[in-house]
Design an enzyme around this catalytic site. Structure first.
Site, PDB file in Angstrom:
ATOM      1  N   LYS A 281       0.940  -1.180  -0.110  1.00 12.64           N
ATOM      2  CA  LYS A 281       0.160  -0.024   0.126  1.00 12.64           C
ATOM      3  C   LYS A 281       0.834   1.167   0.085  1.00 12.64           C
ATOM      4  O   LYS A 281       0.837   2.144  -0.676  1.00 12.64           O
ATOM      5  CB  LYS A 281      -0.970   0.094   1.355  1.00 12.64           C
TER       6      LYS A 281
ATOM      7  N   ARG B 189     -10.212   0.786   7.674  1.00 13.38           N
ATOM      8  CA  ARG B 189      -9.586  -0.539   8.126  1.00 13.38           C
ATOM      9  C   ARG B 189     -10.826  -1.712   8.440  1.00 13.38           C
ATOM     10  O   ARG B 189     -10.672  -2.561   8.959  1.00 13.38           O
ATOM     11  CB  ARG B 189      -8.555  -0.452   9.043  1.00 13.38           C
TER      12      ARG B 189
ATOM     13  N   ARG C 199      10.481  -1.991  11.696  1.00  9.66           N
ATOM     14  CA  ARG C 199       9.321  -1.793  12.723  1.00  9.66           C
ATOM     15  C   ARG C 199       9.055  -2.762  13.656  1.00  9.66           C
ATOM     16  O   ARG C 199       8.931  -4.007  13.458  1.00  9.66           O
ATOM     17  CB  ARG C 199       8.227  -1.633  11.750  1.00  9.66           C
TER      18      ARG C 199
HETATM   19  P1  AP5 Z   1       4.996  -1.667   1.778  1.00 11.85           P
HETATM   20  O1  AP5 Z   1       4.757  -0.551   0.770  1.00 11.85           O
HETATM   21  O2  AP5 Z   1       5.689  -0.943   3.293  1.00 11.85           O
HETATM   22  O3  AP5 Z   1       3.319  -2.348   2.500  1.00 11.85           O
HETATM   23  P2  AP5 Z   1       2.014  -1.677   3.085  1.00 11.85           P
HETATM   24  O4  AP5 Z   1       1.076  -2.319   2.566  1.00 11.85           O
HETATM   25  O5  AP5 Z   1       2.421  -0.309   3.409  1.00 11.85           O
HETATM   26  O6  AP5 Z   1       2.441  -2.314   4.793  1.00 11.85           O
HETATM   27  P3  AP5 Z   1       2.296  -1.989   6.178  1.00 11.85           P
HETATM   28  O7  AP5 Z   1       2.856  -2.894   7.007  1.00 11.85           O
HETATM   29  O8  AP5 Z   1       2.594  -0.535   6.167  1.00 11.85           O
HETATM   30  O9  AP5 Z   1       0.877  -2.186   6.121  1.00 11.85           O
HETATM   31  P4  AP5 Z   1      -0.110  -2.171   7.720  1.00 11.85           P
HETATM   32  O10 AP5 Z   1      -1.412  -1.768   7.151  1.00 11.85           O
HETATM   33  O11 AP5 Z   1       0.044  -3.256   8.380  1.00 11.85           O
HETATM   34  O12 AP5 Z   1       0.454  -1.130   8.577  1.00 11.85           O
HETATM   35  P5  AP5 Z   1       0.178   0.711   8.654  1.00 11.85           P
HETATM   36  O13 AP5 Z   1       1.417   1.282   8.868  1.00 11.85           O
HETATM   37  O14 AP5 Z   1      -0.786   1.220   7.755  1.00 11.85           O
HETATM   38  O15 AP5 Z   1       5.860  -3.009   1.412  1.00 11.85           O
HETATM   39  C1  AP5 Z   1       6.144  -3.771   2.460  1.00 11.85           C
HETATM   40  C2  AP5 Z   1       7.537  -4.420   1.960  1.00 11.85           C
HETATM   41  O16 AP5 Z   1       7.367  -5.018   0.659  1.00 11.85           O
HETATM   42  C3  AP5 Z   1       8.584  -3.274   1.763  1.00 11.85           C
HETATM   43  O17 AP5 Z   1       9.851  -3.741   2.364  1.00 11.85           O
HETATM   44  C4  AP5 Z   1       8.619  -2.940   0.208  1.00 11.85           C
HETATM   45  O18 AP5 Z   1       9.742  -2.658  -0.194  1.00 11.85           O
HETATM   46  C5  AP5 Z   1       8.099  -4.497  -0.180  1.00 11.85           C
HETATM   47  N1  AP5 Z   1       7.477  -4.439  -1.539  1.00 11.85           N
HETATM   48  C6  AP5 Z   1       6.219  -3.638  -1.875  1.00 11.85           C
HETATM   49  N2  AP5 Z   1       5.761  -3.951  -3.103  1.00 11.85           N
HETATM   50  C7  AP5 Z   1       6.557  -5.138  -3.396  1.00 11.85           C
HETATM   51  C8  AP5 Z   1       6.477  -5.754  -4.600  1.00 11.85           C
HETATM   52  N3  AP5 Z   1       5.678  -5.510  -5.445  1.00 11.85           N
HETATM   53  N4  AP5 Z   1       7.707  -6.811  -4.757  1.00 11.85           N
HETATM   54  C9  AP5 Z   1       8.322  -6.686  -3.985  1.00 11.85           C
HETATM   55  N5  AP5 Z   1       8.559  -6.257  -2.513  1.00 11.85           N
HETATM   56  C10 AP5 Z   1       7.672  -5.339  -2.593  1.00 11.85           C
HETATM   57  O19 AP5 Z   1      -0.440   0.654  10.228  1.00 11.85           O
HETATM   58  C11 AP5 Z   1       0.209   0.258  11.357  1.00 11.85           C
HETATM   59  C12 AP5 Z   1      -0.677   0.176  12.383  1.00 11.85           C
HETATM   60  O20 AP5 Z   1      -1.194   1.293  12.691  1.00 11.85           O
HETATM   61  C13 AP5 Z   1      -1.768  -0.626  12.596  1.00 11.85           C
HETATM   62  O21 AP5 Z   1      -1.365  -2.242  12.830  1.00 11.85           O
HETATM   63  C14 AP5 Z   1      -2.702  -0.162  13.556  1.00 11.85           C
HETATM   64  O22 AP5 Z   1      -2.297  -0.426  14.732  1.00 11.85           O
HETATM   65  C15 AP5 Z   1      -2.581   1.284  13.299  1.00 11.85           C
HETATM   66  N6  AP5 Z   1      -3.270   1.778  12.546  1.00 11.85           N
HETATM   67  C16 AP5 Z   1      -3.306   2.539  11.083  1.00 11.85           C
HETATM   68  N7  AP5 Z   1      -4.182   2.745  10.513  1.00 11.85           N
HETATM   69  C17 AP5 Z   1      -5.261   2.259  11.352  1.00 11.85           C
HETATM   70  C18 AP5 Z   1      -6.720   2.387  11.138  1.00 11.85           C
HETATM   71  N8  AP5 Z   1      -7.495   2.888   9.956  1.00 11.85           N
HETATM   72  N9  AP5 Z   1      -7.556   1.867  11.981  1.00 11.85           N
HETATM   73  C19 AP5 Z   1      -6.930   1.261  13.169  1.00 11.85           C
HETATM   74  N10 AP5 Z   1      -5.468   1.153  13.414  1.00 11.85           N
HETATM   75  C20 AP5 Z   1      -4.773   1.711  12.413  1.00 11.85           C
HETATM   76 MG    MG Z   2       2.505   1.121   4.895  1.00  7.32          MG
END
Ligand code: AP5
Ligand code: MG
Length: 213
Positions: free
Chosen positions: A13, A85, A157
């Protein structure tokens, strides 16, 4: 243009949202990044939020909604990454957008199988200063441990351990995955296979969005 980007933890994402934001001139709003920036402050409330995030639990809907409502009242062109989410966040987002007279134009849903997610997240490093992300195998930084973009130190992280990733995936399948159906019924869902090469996925998404608008 107002977009949301859906997908499991590690589906890409952030990677795709940054690229689309730069191509279309949108503000990239990652609720995860907003929270991580906030918890750098060492208040009691921030420590409580950090505890929930580090163990892969979701922040309560009411808190997330108040944060997003403030951000969206200041911004008309955006890509929302990590929000909505839960089903109630999705319904509330529709209500906020209706109130602002600015509906969501498209929802991008990125599909990646769970086995691949584990590889991606346990190999990811991120820059806490500028939010850039890398992967030890797929996107290694030029200098190990140093951010290519700002020179900051890269970290893993706290929620990227194998055990926590499994928990995040479980929550995703239960609470977030069903949201795609809401956007499908609204006729604005764009589903994409997220297992290919990241740049190619970006090009495919740009094409799909340009065809639509
Ligand atoms: P990356 O692009 O970083 O993936 P991502 O989908 O952004 O993964 P996240 O871990 O950030 O998602 P998440 O939803 O769990 O965390 P968030 O920060 O939103 O890619 C991942 C890896 O793969 C990278 O190393 C990248 O280089 C690699 N990659 C990407 N594309 C690739 C490809 N095509 N091929 C190969 N490699 C690739 O949320 C964190 C926390 O915040 C949550 O757990 C929760 O506690 C809280 N939170 C956030 N939003 C909310 C909400 N709306 N409601 C409640 N709690 C929330
Ligand atoms: Mg992310």
């Amino acid at each position: 243009m107002r977009l949301v980007i859906l997908g499991a933890s590690g589906a890409g994402k952030g990677t795709q949202a940054k690229a689309l934001a730069s191509h279309f001139g949108l503000r990239h709003i990652s609720t995860g990044d907003v929270l991580r920036e906030e918890i750098k402050k060492d208040s009691i409330v921030c420590r409580a939020l950090k505890r929930l995030m580090d163990r892969g639990d979701l922040i309560p809907d009411e808190i997330m909604l108040s944060i997003v409502e403030v951000i969206l009242s200041e911004e008309n062109n955006f890509i929302l990454d990590g929000f909505p989410r839960t089903f109630s966040q999705a319904l509330a987002l529709n209500a906020i957008c209706e109130r602002l007279g600015a509906p969501i134009d498209a929802a991008v849903d990125i599909h990646v199988p769970d086995e691949k997610i584990l590889q991606r997240l346990t190999g990811r490093t991120v820059c806490p200063s500028c939010t850039a992300m890398f992967h030890k195998e797929y996107f290694p930084p030029k200098v190990t441990g140093v951010c290519d973009k700002c020179g900051g130190g890269l970290i893993q992280r706290p929620d990227d351990t194998a055990e926590t990733v499994q928990h995040r995936l479980k929550l995703y399948h239960k609470l977030t995955e069903p949201i795609a159906d809401l956007y499908r019924r609204q006729g604005i869902l764009i589903s994409v296979d997220g297992t290919g090469e990241a740049n190619q996925i970006t090009q495919d998404l740009i094409k799909a969005l340009e065809e639509r608008f």
